[in-house]
Motif scaffolding. Structure first.
Motif, mmCIF file in Angstrom:
data_model
loop_
_atom_site.group_PDB
_atom_site.id
_atom_site.type_symbol
_atom_site.label_atom_id
_atom_site.label_comp_id
_atom_site.label_asym_id
_atom_site.label_seq_id
_atom_site.Cartn_x
_atom_site.Cartn_y
_atom_site.Cartn_z
ATOM 1 N N ALA A 1 -19.944 -27.430 -28.007
ATOM 2 C CA ALA A 1 -20.510 -27.997 -29.232
ATOM 3 C C ALA A 1 -19.705 -27.583 -30.470
ATOM 4 O O ALA A 1 -19.753 -28.263 -31.494
ATOM 5 C CB ALA A 1 -21.967 -27.568 -29.388
ATOM 6 N N ARG A 2 -18.977 -26.474 -30.385
ATOM 7 C CA ARG A 2 -18.178 -26.001 -31.516
ATOM 8 C C ARG A 2 -16.801 -26.647 -31.599
ATOM 9 O O ARG A 2 -16.135 -26.553 -32.628
ATOM 10 C CB ARG A 2 -17.993 -24.487 -31.431
ATOM 11 N N LEU A 3 -16.365 -27.279 -30.530
ATOM 12 C CA LEU A 3 -15.012 -27.837 -30.502
ATOM 13 C C LEU A 3 -14.844 -28.949 -31.524
ATOM 14 O O LEU A 3 -15.721 -29.796 -31.689
ATOM 15 C CB LEU A 3 -14.690 -28.379 -29.110
ATOM 16 N N ASN A 4 -13.708 -28.953 -32.172
ATOM 17 C CA ASN A 4 -13.344 -30.019 -33.091
ATOM 18 C C ASN A 4 -12.574 -31.050 -32.264
ATOM 19 O O ASN A 4 -11.346 -30.975 -32.143
ATOM 20 C CB ASN A 4 -12.492 -29.459 -34.230
ATOM 21 N N VAL A 5 -13.305 -31.979 -31.672
ATOM 22 C CA VAL A 5 -12.711 -32.945 -30.754
ATOM 23 C C VAL A 5 -11.677 -33.808 -31.468
ATOM 24 O O VAL A 5 -10.643 -34.156 -30.883
ATOM 25 C CB VAL A 5 -13.800 -33.795 -30.065
ATOM 26 N N PHE B 1 -6.702 -24.150 -28.646
ATOM 27 C CA PHE B 1 -7.517 -24.754 -27.593
ATOM 28 C C PHE B 1 -6.854 -24.523 -26.240
ATOM 29 O O PHE B 1 -5.624 -24.438 -26.143
ATOM 30 C CB PHE B 1 -7.647 -26.262 -27.839
ATOM 31 N N ALA B 2 -7.659 -24.425 -25.218
ATOM 32 C CA ALA B 2 -7.197 -24.433 -23.832
ATOM 33 C C ALA B 2 -8.353 -24.941 -22.987
ATOM 34 O O ALA B 2 -9.512 -24.765 -23.349
ATOM 35 C CB ALA B 2 -6.788 -23.035 -23.374
ATOM 36 N N ARG B 3 -8.012 -25.564 -21.875
ATOM 37 C CA ARG B 3 -9.068 -25.962 -20.959
ATOM 38 C C ARG B 3 -8.636 -25.675 -19.538
ATOM 39 O O ARG B 3 -7.453 -25.652 -19.214
ATOM 40 C CB ARG B 3 -9.499 -27.409 -21.152
ATOM 41 N N LEU C 1 -13.874 -26.368 -18.308
ATOM 42 C CA LEU C 1 -14.230 -25.128 -18.990
ATOM 43 C C LEU C 1 -13.277 -25.032 -20.171
ATOM 44 O O LEU C 1 -12.060 -24.928 -19.982
ATOM 45 C CB LEU C 1 -14.054 -23.943 -18.035
ATOM 46 N N CYS C 2 -13.802 -25.104 -21.384
ATOM 47 C CA CYS C 2 -12.968 -25.185 -22.582
ATOM 48 C C CYS C 2 -13.059 -23.916 -23.413
ATOM 49 O O CYS C 2 -14.125 -23.301 -23.515
ATOM 50 C CB CYS C 2 -13.390 -26.376 -23.430
ATOM 51 N N PHE C 3 -11.939 -23.586 -24.025
ATOM 52 C CA PHE C 3 -11.827 -22.408 -24.880
ATOM 53 C C PHE C 3 -11.335 -22.854 -26.244
ATOM 54 O O PHE C 3 -10.244 -23.424 -26.360
ATOM 55 C CB PHE C 3 -10.823 -21.409 -24.289
ATOM 56 N N GLY C 4 -12.149 -22.621 -27.260
ATOM 57 C CA GLY C 4 -11.735 -22.880 -28.627
ATOM 58 C C GLY C 4 -11.468 -21.554 -29.311
ATOM 59 O O GLY C 4 -12.186 -20.578 -29.078
#
Length: 138
Positions: free
Chosen positions: A8-12, A55-57, A42-45
């Protein structure tokens, strides 16, 4: 810098802009594809003062296999250790502790990834792929 796996925090929009315009691997990728890839990964912001800077996923079954991809740090924040912090967070994530095969494909930053244990495949002759590097530019 703060690392979060909260999607939810990711700036898509930022992620899409970087991948579609600045990355070497996803030029022209449609926003819908980025959204779907985030949904199923699994995403990392990485954030500084609430602003996303990296970013990484990871695509993983969370049991035996994981694929690290779409790793980036925005140009203005490079050279400050943020990629190392991001990589530590990826490697320390509880869901990735017993992964038998953790892969990535990268034409850049090999030195960074080697510091985290990534190396050329022991048996490259066993790896096969279907690679469509210009699929998003059609």
């Amino acid at each position: 810098m703060e690392i979060s796996t909260d999607k939810a925090r990711l700036n898509v929009s930022l992620i899409h802009q970087f991948l579609s315009e600045q990355s070497a691997w996803a030029k022209g990728i449609p926003l819908e594809k980025v959204q779907r890839s985030i949904e199923h990964s699994l995403c990392f912001g990485a954030y500084i003062d609430g602003k996303q800077i990296a970013f990484a996923r990871v695509v993983a079954d969370k049991a035996t296999f994981a694929y690290l991809m779409d790793v980036f740090v925005l140009p203005a924040y490079r050279g400050q250790g943020h990629a190392k912090t991001l990589m530590h967070a990826v490697q320390e994530h509880p869901d990735l502790q017993e992964i038998r095969r953790f892969i990535l494909v990268s034409s850049t930053a090999r030195g960074l990834y080697e510091k985290f244990g990534f190396q050329a495949p022991a048996k490259p002759e066993t790896f096969m792929e279907i690679n469509r590097p210009t699929i998003y530019l059609r």
